[in-house]
Design a protein around this motif. Sequence first.
Motif, mmCIF file in Angstrom:
data_model
loop_
_atom_site.group_PDB
_atom_site.id
_atom_site.type_symbol
_atom_site.label_atom_id
_atom_site.label_comp_id
_atom_site.label_asym_id
_atom_site.label_seq_id
_atom_site.Cartn_x
_atom_site.Cartn_y
_atom_site.Cartn_z
ATOM 1 N N PRO A 214 0.737 -1.137 -0.002
ATOM 2 C CA PRO A 214 -0.101 -0.139 -0.048
ATOM 3 C C PRO A 214 0.922 1.161 0.085
ATOM 4 C CG PRO A 214 0.168 -0.927 2.299
ATOM 5 C CD PRO A 214 0.859 -1.651 1.290
ATOM 6 N N GLN A 215 0.079 2.295 -0.318
ATOM 7 C CA GLN A 215 1.230 3.767 -0.147
ATOM 8 C C GLN A 215 1.543 4.079 1.124
ATOM 9 O OE1 GLN A 215 -0.887 7.151 -1.780
ATOM 10 N NE2 GLN A 215 0.902 8.161 -2.383
ATOM 11 N N SER A 216 0.669 3.554 1.961
ATOM 12 C CA SER A 216 0.761 4.004 3.268
ATOM 13 C C SER A 216 0.613 2.959 4.229
ATOM 14 C CB SER A 216 0.094 5.224 3.919
ATOM 15 O OG SER A 216 0.072 5.602 5.140
ATOM 16 N N LEU A 217 1.572 2.638 5.451
ATOM 17 C CA LEU A 217 1.114 1.622 6.199
ATOM 18 C C LEU A 217 0.736 2.029 7.587
ATOM 19 C CD1 LEU A 217 4.363 -0.536 6.239
ATOM 20 C CD2 LEU A 217 2.083 -1.329 5.541
ATOM 21 N N ALA A 218 -0.392 1.599 8.040
ATOM 22 C CA ALA A 218 -1.160 1.968 9.325
ATOM 23 C C ALA A 218 -0.401 1.187 10.501
ATOM 24 C CB ALA A 218 -2.646 2.335 9.116
ATOM 25 N N ILE A 219 0.078 1.526 11.580
ATOM 26 C CA ILE A 219 0.598 0.776 12.748
ATOM 27 C C ILE A 219 0.249 1.084 13.963
ATOM 28 C CG2 ILE A 219 2.911 -0.017 13.342
ATOM 29 C CD1 ILE A 219 4.073 0.713 10.623
ATOM 30 N N ALA A 220 -0.156 0.166 14.679
ATOM 31 C CA ALA A 220 -0.673 0.664 16.019
ATOM 32 C C ALA A 220 0.300 -0.233 17.145
ATOM 33 C CB ALA A 220 -2.248 0.298 16.186
ATOM 34 N N ASP A 221 0.531 0.675 18.276
ATOM 35 C CA ASP A 221 1.199 -0.001 19.333
ATOM 36 C C ASP A 221 0.214 0.294 20.400
ATOM 37 O OD1 ASP A 221 3.060 -1.171 20.951
ATOM 38 O OD2 ASP A 221 4.208 0.641 21.110
ATOM 39 N N LEU A 222 -0.255 -0.666 20.909
ATOM 40 C CA LEU A 222 -1.322 -0.877 21.999
ATOM 41 C C LEU A 222 -0.733 -0.822 23.515
ATOM 42 C CD1 LEU A 222 -3.941 -2.733 20.231
ATOM 43 C CD2 LEU A 222 -3.460 -0.286 20.029
ATOM 44 N N GLY A 223 -0.921 -0.033 24.249
ATOM 45 C CA GLY A 223 -0.397 0.003 25.454
ATOM 46 C C GLY A 223 1.054 0.429 25.458
ATOM 47 N N GLN B 225 10.474 2.773 -3.726
ATOM 48 C CA GLN B 225 11.159 3.844 -3.403
ATOM 49 C C GLN B 225 10.845 4.466 -1.819
ATOM 50 O OE1 GLN B 225 13.643 6.149 -4.405
ATOM 51 N NE2 GLN B 225 14.090 4.471 -5.449
ATOM 52 N N SER B 226 9.453 4.633 -1.612
ATOM 53 C CA SER B 226 9.136 5.028 -0.178
ATOM 54 C C SER B 226 7.919 4.643 0.089
ATOM 55 C CB SER B 226 9.359 6.590 -0.189
ATOM 56 O OG SER B 226 8.037 7.012 -0.762
ATOM 57 N N LEU B 227 7.730 4.611 1.538
ATOM 58 C CA LEU B 227 6.548 4.203 1.878
ATOM 59 C C LEU B 227 6.129 5.021 3.129
ATOM 60 C CD1 LEU B 227 4.381 1.635 1.345
ATOM 61 C CD2 LEU B 227 5.857 0.324 2.971
ATOM 62 N N GLU B 228 4.971 5.607 3.234
ATOM 63 C CA GLU B 228 4.602 6.426 4.537
ATOM 64 C C GLU B 228 4.073 5.480 5.601
ATOM 65 O OE1 GLU B 228 2.906 10.654 1.866
ATOM 66 O OE2 GLU B 228 1.502 8.891 2.915
ATOM 67 N N CYS B 229 4.506 5.865 6.782
ATOM 68 C CA CYS B 229 3.926 5.201 7.814
ATOM 69 C C CYS B 229 3.182 5.902 8.849
ATOM 70 C CB CYS B 229 5.223 4.690 8.678
ATOM 71 S SG CYS B 229 6.169 3.226 7.761
ATOM 72 N N GLN B 230 2.081 5.660 9.059
ATOM 73 C CA GLN B 230 1.101 6.282 10.130
ATOM 74 C C GLN B 230 1.303 5.458 11.363
ATOM 75 O OE1 GLN B 230 -2.975 6.993 8.996
ATOM 76 N NE2 GLN B 230 -2.880 8.917 10.264
ATOM 77 N N VAL B 231 1.742 6.114 12.509
ATOM 78 C CA VAL B 231 1.851 5.275 13.574
ATOM 79 C C VAL B 231 1.025 5.743 14.738
ATOM 80 C CG1 VAL B 231 3.577 4.408 15.608
ATOM 81 C CG2 VAL B 231 4.506 4.548 13.040
ATOM 82 N N PHE B 232 0.211 4.583 15.321
ATOM 83 C CA PHE B 232 -0.708 5.249 16.238
ATOM 84 C C PHE B 232 -0.370 4.540 17.757
ATOM 85 C CE2 PHE B 232 -3.358 4.713 12.537
ATOM 86 C CZ PHE B 232 -3.954 5.907 12.245
ATOM 87 N N LEU B 233 0.107 5.751 18.598
ATOM 88 C CA LEU B 233 0.445 5.313 19.871
ATOM 89 C C LEU B 233 -0.658 5.167 20.781
ATOM 90 C CD1 LEU B 233 3.827 7.056 20.130
ATOM 91 C CD2 LEU B 233 3.736 4.876 19.598
ATOM 92 N N ASN B 234 -1.135 4.102 21.525
ATOM 93 C CA ASN B 234 -2.333 3.793 22.251
ATOM 94 C C ASN B 234 -1.914 3.568 23.844
ATOM 95 O OD1 ASN B 234 -3.743 1.185 23.449
ATOM 96 N ND2 ASN B 234 -5.020 2.797 23.078
#
Lengths: 311, 311
Positions: free
Chosen positions: B3-12, B40-49
């Motif tokens: 995907p163009q952007s990866l959505a990643i969550a860290d829970l706790g 070439q590149s990949l955006e990351c969206q990181v959710f810190l919970n």
Amino acid sequence: MLPQSLAIADLGCSSGPNTFFMVSEVTRTVKKLCRDLNQQSLECQVFLNDLPGSGFNNIFRSLGSFKDKLSREMVSGVGPCFLSGIPGSFYGRLFPSKSLHFVHSSCSLMWLSQVPEGMENNKGNIYMASTSPSNVLKACYQQFQRDLPLFLQCRAKEVVEGGCMVLTFLGRRSDDPFSNECCLIWELMATALNGSASTGIIKQEEVDSFNIPQYTPSPSEVEQEIVKEGSFKTHRVEVSAVNWNAYDDRNIIGSEFSESEVLSDGGYNVAKCMRAVAEPLLISHFGDGIIEESFQEVPRDLNRSYVQREN
Amino acid sequence: MLPQSLAIADLGCSSGPNTFFMVSEVTRTVKKLCRDLNQQSLECQVFLNDLPGSGFNNIFRSLGSFKDKLSREMVSGVGPCFLSGIPGSFYGRLFPSKSLHFVHSSCSLMWLSQVPEGMENNKGNIYMASTSPSNVLKACYQQFQRDLPLFLQCRAKEVVEGGCMVLTFLGRRSDDPFSNECCLIWELMATALNGSASTGIIKQEEVDSFNIPQYTPSPSEVEQEIVKEGSFKTHRVEVSAVNWNAYDDRNIIGSEFSESEVLSDGGYNVAKCMRAVAEPLLISHFGDGIIEESFQEVPRDLNRSYVQREN
């Protein structure tokens, strides 16, 4: 066709009783939209953005009661609402490409990304004042001309095709950048700060080197930058007057202000409003010792000016 | 295709020096992946919970220096990394449907959603102890059997097809739920609290009504719940020992601990580790006055036990 989930951002959300206002309004609108389109439910992901130091703990702690209130109101028609905090300057990228459906920013874009360079000779003033040297206005306006396009470029990458933005600026109707509409309030604060310097509470050099990183544009100045940058089309421009005395609205029934607050003197109320806006800047420049003393003088000066203008 | 952007969550995610560890690891892995796939590149969206009260201001304030460090390391191969804070319990929905590619949770899922009901007779203990009545174990295990499936159900809705999770539990190897692996540490703290009660620093009723909302499962107990819930498949289960004395790793070269800290006595270090985990719970139950006094006793008791076990 509606997407399964709406991604909504409030840029410069601040931390206080107004923070959740946009979320309430948007979910109410989404609910109506779902009903009109006969669609069952729609998830909302709401991103609340402000600078990293702006008190997200307070926002997050009041989230529980806000969500309870929201779910009582939204019995049907809108899916769950997921809230998150996005720390960072909106003059840089905050979200992945093409990830937002709706962007809102209220009374935040008059803040520049920094105090413009070349304001060293703005002595005794803290903003563009009628007694400021001509380079001061130029420096502020040029900073605005760099910042707003930067904001638009970032959002152009982040907003999906067909998405939209509602931006509210603290600005001026007048084309005169020194108009009282925006400058008077800071001239009065400069008077109070110069007063504190003359009595030795703070140093005059500290006042001389303090400038508010703001530019309150006219509607045409905003439109010029939007056209020049080219990513967005303006659908509607509205200008409305805001009373600096937050309590001096004729329609205060049902408001959260107590009667005693509403009836207290205008200068005091305006000073409280200014303080809410300027306090973090004043503390970081002058230290937190001066706040009480400096603001004691402000209401008197303001009251005099306020009464003059009302009459 | 990526995907163009990866959505990643860290829970706790907690709020401390380890908070950004996952983000570093993931961006490093994504960088390698992009290189291997010649992308070439990949955006990351990181959710810190974490829970709303867990100190997001601290996380957000240290974001700037973390992002600087990250961008120095990631010269190429990974796009921008967008970080956000998600306040709320992971035993409820936190994200829109099908919005996450990768979920991580480290040493958080041993926390139950609440102190199990029916632990009133666990007097003098603060967790499942060898002297606890049999209903206490049952109550804790049943709460775990409600909570973990709830977590899995929520994530099943949020994770995209093909997405995955890495979950680390503080647990036990043994099938004996009273194993020293997990219970000893809380038994020692109970001893310290009972000691504080006997000298009148706190009340015995307060100790009797205090219970740690934890269940440290065995690998098979975790697997059973995953199979029963049915949304996820287990790809790999690993068990590794963690030293309660954080400084007692043989491989401490390059660590952030000073030599004096490393060389100080084991009991003191373990007490610090316990304190970091339990302090918020203790403060909310006993008030913040007792902390220093209670923890003064813990290292001595721990040291005795620690030396016995090492030998």
